[in-house]
Design an enzyme around this catalytic site. Structure first.
Site, PDB file in Angstrom:
ATOM      1  N   HIS A  98      26.993 -15.750   7.318  1.00  0.00           N
ATOM      2  CA  HIS A  98      25.968 -14.739   7.552  1.00  0.00           C
ATOM      3  C   HIS A  98      26.091 -14.252   8.997  1.00  0.00           C
ATOM      4  CE1 HIS A  98      23.232 -15.684   4.044  1.00  0.00           C
ATOM      5  NE2 HIS A  98      23.785 -16.881   4.156  1.00  0.00           N
ATOM      6  N   GLU A 109      22.526 -20.998  -2.160  1.00  0.00           N
ATOM      7  CA  GLU A 109      22.301 -20.084  -3.293  1.00  0.00           C
ATOM      8  C   GLU A 109      23.607 -19.709  -3.983  1.00  0.00           C
ATOM      9  OE1 GLU A 109      20.003 -16.569  -2.194  1.00  0.00           O
ATOM     10  OE2 GLU A 109      20.809 -15.501  -3.920  1.00  0.00           O
ATOM     11  N   ASP A 140      24.531  -8.034   2.994  1.00  0.00           N
ATOM     12  CA  ASP A 140      23.679  -8.894   2.170  1.00  0.00           C
ATOM     13  C   ASP A 140      22.639  -8.009   1.475  1.00  0.00           C
ATOM     14  OD1 ASP A 140      22.747 -12.213   2.435  1.00  0.00           O
ATOM     15  OD2 ASP A 140      21.447 -10.756   1.419  1.00  0.00           O
ATOM     16  N   ILE A 141      22.441  -8.233   0.172  1.00  0.00           N
ATOM     17  CA  ILE A 141      21.563  -7.386  -0.623  1.00  0.00           C
ATOM     18  C   ILE A 141      20.072  -7.639  -0.320  1.00  0.00           C
ATOM     19  CG2 ILE A 141      21.221  -8.812  -2.698  1.00  0.00           C
ATOM     20  CD1 ILE A 141      22.278  -5.110  -2.589  1.00  0.00           C
ATOM     21  N   HIS A 149      30.406 -18.317   2.623  1.00  0.00           N
ATOM     22  CA  HIS A 149      30.061 -17.041   3.249  1.00  0.00           C
ATOM     23  C   HIS A 149      29.419 -17.295   4.599  1.00  0.00           C
ATOM     24  CE1 HIS A 149      26.890 -18.275   0.440  1.00  0.00           C
ATOM     25  NE2 HIS A 149      26.005 -17.773   1.294  1.00  0.00           N
TER      26      HIS A 149
HETATM   27  P1  5GP Z   1      23.013 -18.759   0.800  1.00  0.00           P
HETATM   28  O1  5GP Z   1      23.900 -19.180  -0.354  1.00  0.00           O
HETATM   29  O2  5GP Z   1      23.716 -18.799   2.129  1.00  0.00           O
HETATM   30  O3  5GP Z   1      21.723 -19.536   0.819  1.00  0.00           O
HETATM   31  O4  5GP Z   1      22.573 -17.251   0.557  1.00  0.00           O
HETATM   32  C1  5GP Z   1      23.302 -16.358  -0.251  1.00  0.00           C
HETATM   33  C2  5GP Z   1      23.091 -14.953   0.255  1.00  0.00           C
HETATM   34  O5  5GP Z   1      23.774 -14.072  -0.629  1.00  0.00           O
HETATM   35  C3  5GP Z   1      21.620 -14.490   0.283  1.00  0.00           C
HETATM   36  O6  5GP Z   1      21.302 -14.026   1.586  1.00  0.00           O
HETATM   37  C4  5GP Z   1      21.556 -13.404  -0.783  1.00  0.00           C
HETATM   38  O7  5GP Z   1      20.676 -12.335  -0.436  1.00  0.00           O
HETATM   39  C5  5GP Z   1      22.992 -12.928  -0.865  1.00  0.00           C
HETATM   40  N1  5GP Z   1      23.339 -12.450  -2.199  1.00  0.00           N
HETATM   41  C6  5GP Z   1      23.138 -13.090  -3.385  1.00  0.00           C
HETATM   42  N2  5GP Z   1      23.602 -12.354  -4.415  1.00  0.00           N
HETATM   43  C7  5GP Z   1      24.101 -11.222  -3.864  1.00  0.00           C
HETATM   44  C8  5GP Z   1      24.730 -10.068  -4.435  1.00  0.00           C
HETATM   45  O8  5GP Z   1      24.921  -9.927  -5.630  1.00  0.00           O
HETATM   46  N3  5GP Z   1      25.134  -9.098  -3.551  1.00  0.00           N
HETATM   47  C9  5GP Z   1      24.957  -9.219  -2.199  1.00  0.00           C
HETATM   48  N4  5GP Z   1      25.368  -8.201  -1.427  1.00  0.00           N
HETATM   49  N5  5GP Z   1      24.367 -10.288  -1.636  1.00  0.00           N
HETATM   50  C10 5GP Z   1      23.941 -11.278  -2.463  1.00  0.00           C
END
Ligand code: 5GP
Length: 130
Positions: free
Chosen positions: A95, A88, A29-30, A93
């Site tokens: 985690h 987001e 995760d970035i 995905h």
């Molecule tokens: P969620 O959708 O579960 O709320 O979170 C999405 C996750 O994807 C976040 O923790 C965010 O940091 C990660 N994320 C979003 N865009 C990117 C990206 O371009 N590259 C990577 N490696 N992680 C990402």
């Protein structure tokens, strides 16, 4: 339009790769909650976890387990936390977060890593998966 994670799978956007199979991909995760925070995704682009077909769902869980077992060897921690949110990025995905305290599961605490630290972390996890 392809999700940002499909672009990562296709190599259009760079990532710190941890593991890959024909059907799944794992990368750091970035914006990590903790060092080693890894995302496990199906290559099939589906928005919601429970909309996955059963075979892909079961495969994702097994793939995530394999990655988690390597992760806990590579990154000292009390345990590996697992969470599925997806508010987001609309591409399923999982985690995987190496935990030492509860705050690391809140997505409010973040750590910042240099590109070298990201690469070294991904390499350490990959080494445990061989
Ligand atoms: P969620 O959708 O579960 O709320 O979170 C999405 C996750 O994807 C976040 O923790 C965010 O940091 C990660 N994320 C979003 N865009 C990117 C990206 O371009 N590259 C990577 N490696 N992680 C990402």
């Amino acid at each position: 339009m392809a999700s940002i994670f499909t672009k990562i799978i296709n190599g259009e956007i760079p990532s710190y790769k941890v593991a890959e199979t024909d059907d799944f991909y794992a990368f750091l995760d970035i914006n990590p909650n903790a060092k080693g925070h890894t995302l496990c995704i199906p290559k099939k682009e589906v928005n919601r976890l429970f909309d996955l077909d059963k075979e892909t769902y079961d495969g994702l869980m097994e793939f995530s387990r394999t990655v988690a077992l390597g992760l806990r060897e590579a990154i000292p921690c009390k345990r590996v936390g697992m969470s599925v949110i997806g508010l987001e990025v609309p591409h399923v995905h999982v985690h995987l977060i190496p935990l030492n305290h509860m705050g690391e599961m809140t997505f409010q605490e973040k750590v910042s890593l240099s590109p070298e630290e990201f690469e070294a972390t991904a390499a350490a996890i990959r080494a445990q998966l061989k």
